[in-house]
Design a protein around this motif. Structure first.
Motif, PDB file in Angstrom:
ATOM      1  N   GLY A 175      15.053   2.918   2.071  1.00  0.00           N
ATOM      2  CA  GLY A 175      14.523   2.579   0.747  1.00  0.00           C
ATOM      3  C   GLY A 175      13.777   1.258   0.704  1.00  0.00           C
ATOM      4  N   PRO A 176      14.391   0.154   1.126  1.00  0.00           N
ATOM      5  CA  PRO A 176      13.694  -1.128   1.095  1.00  0.00           C
ATOM      6  C   PRO A 176      12.503  -1.214   2.037  1.00  0.00           C
ATOM      7  CG  PRO A 176      16.063  -1.462   1.117  1.00  0.00           C
ATOM      8  CD  PRO A 176      15.831  -0.006   1.383  1.00  0.00           C
ATOM      9  N   ARG A 177      12.442  -0.347   3.049  1.00  0.00           N
ATOM     10  CA  ARG A 177      11.322  -0.411   3.984  1.00  0.00           C
ATOM     11  C   ARG A 177       9.996  -0.138   3.285  1.00  0.00           C
ATOM     12  NH1 ARG A 177      14.064   2.760   9.138  1.00  0.00           N
ATOM     13  NH2 ARG A 177      15.441   1.040   9.789  1.00  0.00           N
ATOM     14  N   TRP A 178      10.005   0.732   2.267  1.00  0.00           N
ATOM     15  CA  TRP A 178       8.762   0.979   1.543  1.00  0.00           C
ATOM     16  C   TRP A 178       8.722   0.229   0.215  1.00  0.00           C
ATOM     17  CZ3 TRP A 178       9.060   2.868  -3.351  1.00  0.00           C
ATOM     18  CH2 TRP A 178      10.230   3.562  -3.717  1.00  0.00           C
ATOM     19  N   SER A 179       9.849   0.094  -0.456  1.00  0.00           N
ATOM     20  CA  SER A 179       9.833  -0.462  -1.803  1.00  0.00           C
ATOM     21  C   SER A 179       9.533  -1.957  -1.828  1.00  0.00           C
ATOM     22  CB  SER A 179      11.163  -0.188  -2.510  1.00  0.00           C
ATOM     23  OG  SER A 179      12.261  -0.734  -1.802  1.00  0.00           O
ATOM     24  N   ARG A 180       9.899  -2.684  -0.770  1.00  0.00           N
ATOM     25  CA  ARG A 180       9.606  -4.114  -0.769  1.00  0.00           C
ATOM     26  C   ARG A 180       8.104  -4.361  -0.736  1.00  0.00           C
ATOM     27  NH1 ARG A 180       8.985  -6.279   4.676  1.00  0.00           N
ATOM     28  NH2 ARG A 180       9.101  -8.343   3.691  1.00  0.00           N
ATOM     29  N   TRP A 181       7.334  -3.420  -0.181  1.00  0.00           N
ATOM     30  CA  TRP A 181       5.885  -3.584  -0.172  1.00  0.00           C
ATOM     31  C   TRP A 181       5.295  -3.330  -1.549  1.00  0.00           C
ATOM     32  CZ3 TRP A 181       4.022  -6.336   3.504  1.00  0.00           C
ATOM     33  CH2 TRP A 181       4.675  -6.359   4.726  1.00  0.00           C
ATOM     34  N   VAL A 182       5.943  -2.480  -2.333  1.00  0.00           N
ATOM     35  CA  VAL A 182       5.526  -2.293  -3.728  1.00  0.00           C
ATOM     36  C   VAL A 182       5.752  -3.589  -4.499  1.00  0.00           C
ATOM     37  CG1 VAL A 182       5.946  -1.020  -5.865  1.00  0.00           C
ATOM     38  CG2 VAL A 182       6.032   0.174  -3.661  1.00  0.00           C
ATOM     39  N   GLY A 183       6.926  -4.170  -4.298  1.00  0.00           N
ATOM     40  CA  GLY A 183       7.226  -5.431  -4.956  1.00  0.00           C
ATOM     41  C   GLY A 183       6.291  -6.546  -4.526  1.00  0.00           C
ATOM     42  N   ARG A 184       5.949  -6.577  -3.253  1.00  0.00           N
ATOM     43  CA  ARG A 184       5.037  -7.602  -2.745  1.00  0.00           C
ATOM     44  C   ARG A 184       3.649  -7.442  -3.344  1.00  0.00           C
ATOM     45  NH1 ARG A 184       4.988 -11.394   1.013  1.00  0.00           N
ATOM     46  NH2 ARG A 184       3.039 -11.932   2.080  1.00  0.00           N
ATOM     47  N   PHE A 185       3.191  -6.204  -3.499  1.00  0.00           N
ATOM     48  CA  PHE A 185       1.892  -5.942  -4.136  1.00  0.00           C
ATOM     49  C   PHE A 185       1.911  -6.465  -5.573  1.00  0.00           C
ATOM     50  CE2 PHE A 185      -0.802  -3.327  -6.843  1.00  0.00           C
ATOM     51  CZ  PHE A 185      -2.024  -3.390  -6.191  1.00  0.00           C
ATOM     52  N   MET A 186       2.991  -6.205  -6.282  1.00  0.00           N
ATOM     53  CA  MET A 186       3.104  -6.688  -7.654  1.00  0.00           C
ATOM     54  C   MET A 186       3.077  -8.211  -7.698  1.00  0.00           C
ATOM     55  SD  MET A 186       6.080  -4.026  -8.896  1.00  0.00           S
ATOM     56  CE  MET A 186       6.221  -4.657 -10.573  1.00  0.00           C
TER      57      MET A 186
END
Length: 233
Positions: A11-22
């Protein structure tokens, strides 16, 4: 605890990149001292909580996969499905199951995030819950404070997302081992740990506020909710 109850690292492997984009594209988030976060091993990240964007942004700027304890009311609708897919930890009822999952994550050597105030507010960490301390006592993991400023301004709703392009700040403090006095047992041990976690976060917040023009909201979210409800009635 069985392995199936431990949140997956996927889960965090992809979701942290969403957060970083934000953090970096949707808003202008300054990230300070992120190198203070240990590169490996169990860590409990604790942060003040002022706005709805706090969790996704902090999840994104932490340079490792992280698992945040999140209230069950946030696990509804589209946002809830995203958070569950990101393997974030749902806090329901007494929170015992969430703490058990968080402890399992720490024993695996990963990062657990906690907003010890428990709800979005003025951000000064005047009142904190004992979940982070409980995890620290039982895991032996260090506690690392993060100061968050700019995700909500005075007078803004605790439910509103910040305006696009807003400047924000996330400042990482030093990791602290609690070093609980050996003579303390049971509830006294837990109470000491809870106060120490609160002290670590408050001290870091106070220090960071001396270095930036960004200010905490310092308002009563209950008053804001009442005013918004009155306007909608």
């Amino acid at each position: 605890m069985t392995d199936r109850k431990v949140p997956s690292r996927w889960g965090p492997r992809w979701s942290r990149w969403v957060g970083r984009f934000m953090a970096k594209v949707v808003w202008r988030t300054e990230v300070r001292h992120v190198g203070r976060l240990p590169r490996s091993g169990a860590v409990i990240v604790v942060a003040n909580h002022i706005g709805i964007a706090d969790g996704p942004l902090l999840h994104g700027v932490i340079p490792r996969g992280s698992y945040f304890l999140i209230g069950g009311h946030m696990m509804e609708g589209v946002l809830g499905r995203i958070l569950r897919a990101a393997q974030q930890i749902t806090v329901e009822g007494s929170g015992r199951e969430a703490l058990a999952q968080g402890l399992a994550v720490l024993k695996r050597g990963d990062v657990v995030g906690v907003f010890p105030e428990g709800t979005r507010g003025g951000g000064e960490a005047e009142s904190v819950h004992g979940g982070a301390a409980w995890l620290a006592v039982r895991s032996g993991a260090p506690v690392l404070p993060v100061a968050i400023l700019g995700t909500r301004l005075p007078g803004e709703s605790v439910h509103a997302w910040p305006k696009l392009g807003r400047r924000m700040l996330m400042d990482f403090g030093e990791a602290h081992a609690l070093d609980i006095p050996q003579e303390l047992k049971g509830r006294a041990r837990q109470a000491w740990a809870a106060e120490r976690v609160a002290e670590v976060l408050r001290d870091h917040l106070a220090a960071v506020q001396q270095t930036t023009s960004l200010e905490l909201p310092r308002d009563d979210p209950r008053g804001l909710r009442a005013a918004n409800d009155a306007q909608e009635a």
